[in-house]
Design an enzyme around this catalytic site. Structure first.
Site, PDB file in Angstrom:
ATOM      1  N   CYS A 134       0.827  -1.201   0.000  1.00 16.40           N
ATOM      2  CA  CYS A 134       0.000   0.000   0.000  1.00 16.40           C
ATOM      3  C   CYS A 134       0.863   1.253   0.000  1.00 16.40           C
ATOM      4  O   CYS A 134       1.792   1.372   0.817  1.00 16.40           O
ATOM      5  CB  CYS A 134      -0.922   0.024   1.215  1.00 16.40           C
ATOM      6  N   CYS A 181      -5.778   3.019  -1.189  1.00 17.76           N
ATOM      7  CA  CYS A 181      -5.777   2.166   0.007  1.00 17.76           C
ATOM      8  C   CYS A 181      -6.247   0.773  -0.384  1.00 17.76           C
ATOM      9  O   CYS A 181      -7.212   0.612  -1.125  1.00 17.76           O
ATOM     10  CB  CYS A 181      -6.691   2.777   1.061  1.00 17.76           C
ATOM     11  N   GLU A 221     -30.268  -8.850  21.251  1.00 15.25           N
ATOM     12  CA  GLU A 221     -29.436  -7.824  20.636  1.00 15.25           C
ATOM     13  C   GLU A 221     -29.857  -6.449  21.161  1.00 15.25           C
ATOM     14  O   GLU A 221     -31.047  -6.142  21.229  1.00 15.25           O
ATOM     15  CB  GLU A 221     -29.570  -7.862  19.105  1.00 15.25           C
ATOM     16  N   CYS A 243     -13.883 -11.108  19.129  1.00 12.37           N
ATOM     17  CA  CYS A 243     -13.033 -10.253  18.297  1.00 12.37           C
ATOM     18  C   CYS A 243     -11.890  -9.659  19.095  1.00 12.37           C
ATOM     19  O   CYS A 243     -11.156  -8.798  18.586  1.00 12.37           O
ATOM     20  CB  CYS A 243     -13.866  -9.134  17.653  1.00 12.37           C
TER      21      CYS A 243
END
Length: 425
Positions: free
Chosen positions: A70, A159, A314, A381
């Site tokens: 990049c 990018c 949720e 995550c």
């Protein structure tokens, strides 16, 4: 005067920095370094047990170092490990997960297998940029600088993170927003989020600022753009121009997404992770399943079609509305906090957990240990909060499987799926 040191790099830390050790035993973190290389660095921050240093020169390069593809990589903080060959990135992420499980969770765990992303570049269907108006008509828009997060690196469509549709829309937006970006809402700093559907349609969510700008003009000038939304610091997103939702195809699911509805950013890697979750779930015919932090209900809807009785929980009411649309019989959804709603829907045979980066509220493992569902699938995550939560659950559960998925190539972030089994069912 800052101190210059030479050191050997032996690994990659969770934030993407190379890790070495000073002669006095302190750990040194140096961005843009690679395992098994010797570097010269300048110490910029010192603590009792560690230091942070800026790379000055690579004295003996690592065999896994590469020239970053990049053109923006030198100072950009959007990526942190693009200078590593891709197999080395996967090894680093495996070590990051394994180290967190052992060091933070005190768990007897090996470094897990990491499933590669099908696309190493151009994989993000959603990208957020920061726009700053600097005065005198000057505008900079992109990602925060690696070692100076108060600065923004101007990022073009060159990018390598965005999907092609997002990159095309970003190029068009930069060209069309006008002098001082006057077609966008006013304000010194804005957050611009572009999201693409599988069909290549793109929405723009502008956060911050106060006046609406000239959204109708932008919509006509930017290719692929189908809607523009605006969200001030308080309140829900407001549609400024274009379609009121984005039609998305996610595997076999048809979804109508709002301006800020969450979906995984890497659709091809997400498909592999979701398939693994279904494999871990196994035969769910007639079983009771809870899908906690369910988002738009992808897991819940699929498991309900396989014969499970599923409750999705949720916090985002917009995501719950999306989940309920065309939801199959056997799936119901609750809008609320998992720590508040979970005790009321237990017991269950299987609980799927997919919390945000902060992990589980302490009340969640407490409720699970009190009810003891036979199995838990934890999708994480963040390895550090995953390790903490697994340690909390270890009083009643054993780990049966750990697999990581590279959802975020060129960064140190990694997704991990853990299968847990109750020791007393």
């Amino acid at each position: 005067m800052s101190k210059t040191v030479e050191l050997r790099i032996h690994g990659i830390a969770a934030g993407g920095a190379g890790v070495g050790r000073l002669p006095d035993g302190r750990v040194a973190f140096v961005q843009r370094t690679a395992p098994d290389e010797t570097v010269r660095a300048r110490i910029v921050e010192e603590k009792r047990r560690w230091v942070r240093a800026d790379l000055l020169r690579v004295l003996e390069p690592s065999p896994v170092r590469r020239a970053a593809p990049c053109p923006h990589y030198r100072n950009c903080g959007g990526c942190t490990i693009e200078h590593l060959e891709y197999p080395a990135q996967l090894r680093a992420k495996s070590a990051i997960v394994g180290d967190a499980l052992r060091r933070i969770g005190a768990l007897d765990a090996a470094n897990p297998e990491v499933t590669p992303s099908p696309e190493e570049f151009r994989y993000r269907n959603r990208v957020s940029f920061t726009l700053l108006r600097l005065g005198a008509g000057r505008v900079v828009a992109g990602f925060h600088e690696l070692n100076r997060p108060d600065r923004v690196v101007d990022i073009t469509s060159a990018c390598l993170l965005p999907e092609p549709a997002v990159a095309e829309a970003w190029a068009g937006l930069r060209e069309a927003w006008g002098p001082d970006a006057n077609r966008l809402p006013s304000g010194r700093q804005l957050r611009l989020t572009l999201r693409a559907s599988a069909a290549g349609e793109v929405t723009l969510l502008v956060e911050g600022g106060y006046a609406r700008g000239r959204p109708e003009e932008l919509l006509g000038l930017v290719p692929r753009l189908v809607s523009i939304w605006h969200r001030t610091p308080v309140g829900a997103p407001e549609l400024l121009a274009g379609a009121g939702h984005l039609d998305e195809t996610w595997g076999e699911e048809s979804l109508r997404l709002g301006a800020a509805t969450f979906l995984q950013v890497n659709r091809s890697a997400a498909a592999l992770l979701e398939r693994h979750v279904l494999e871990l779930a196994g035969d769910v015919q007639g079983r009771t399943v809870i899908d906690a932090y369910c988002g738009v209900g992808v897991h819940a809807r699929r498991l309900a079609r396989l014969g499970a009785r599923v409750t999705g929980i949720e916090l985002d009411a917009e995501a719950v509305r999306t989940a309920e649309e065309a939801g199959p019989p056997g799936a119901r959804f609750i809008a609320g906090r998992v720590e508040e709603e979970l005790p009321g829907v237990l017991p269950a045979d299987l609980v799927i957990l997919n919390p945000p980066r902060t992990g589980l509220d302490a009340a969640v493992p407490a409720a699970l240990l009190a009810s003891r569902p036979a199995r838990i699938i934890y999708v994480s995550c963040d390895p550090a909060t995953l390790a903490r939560d697994l340690s909390r659950l270890s009083a009643g559960y054993v780990i049966r499987s750990v697999r990581a998925f590279d959802m975020f190539p060129q960064t140190s972030h990694v997704e991990t799926v853990v299968g847990l089994e109750c020791v007393t069912t």
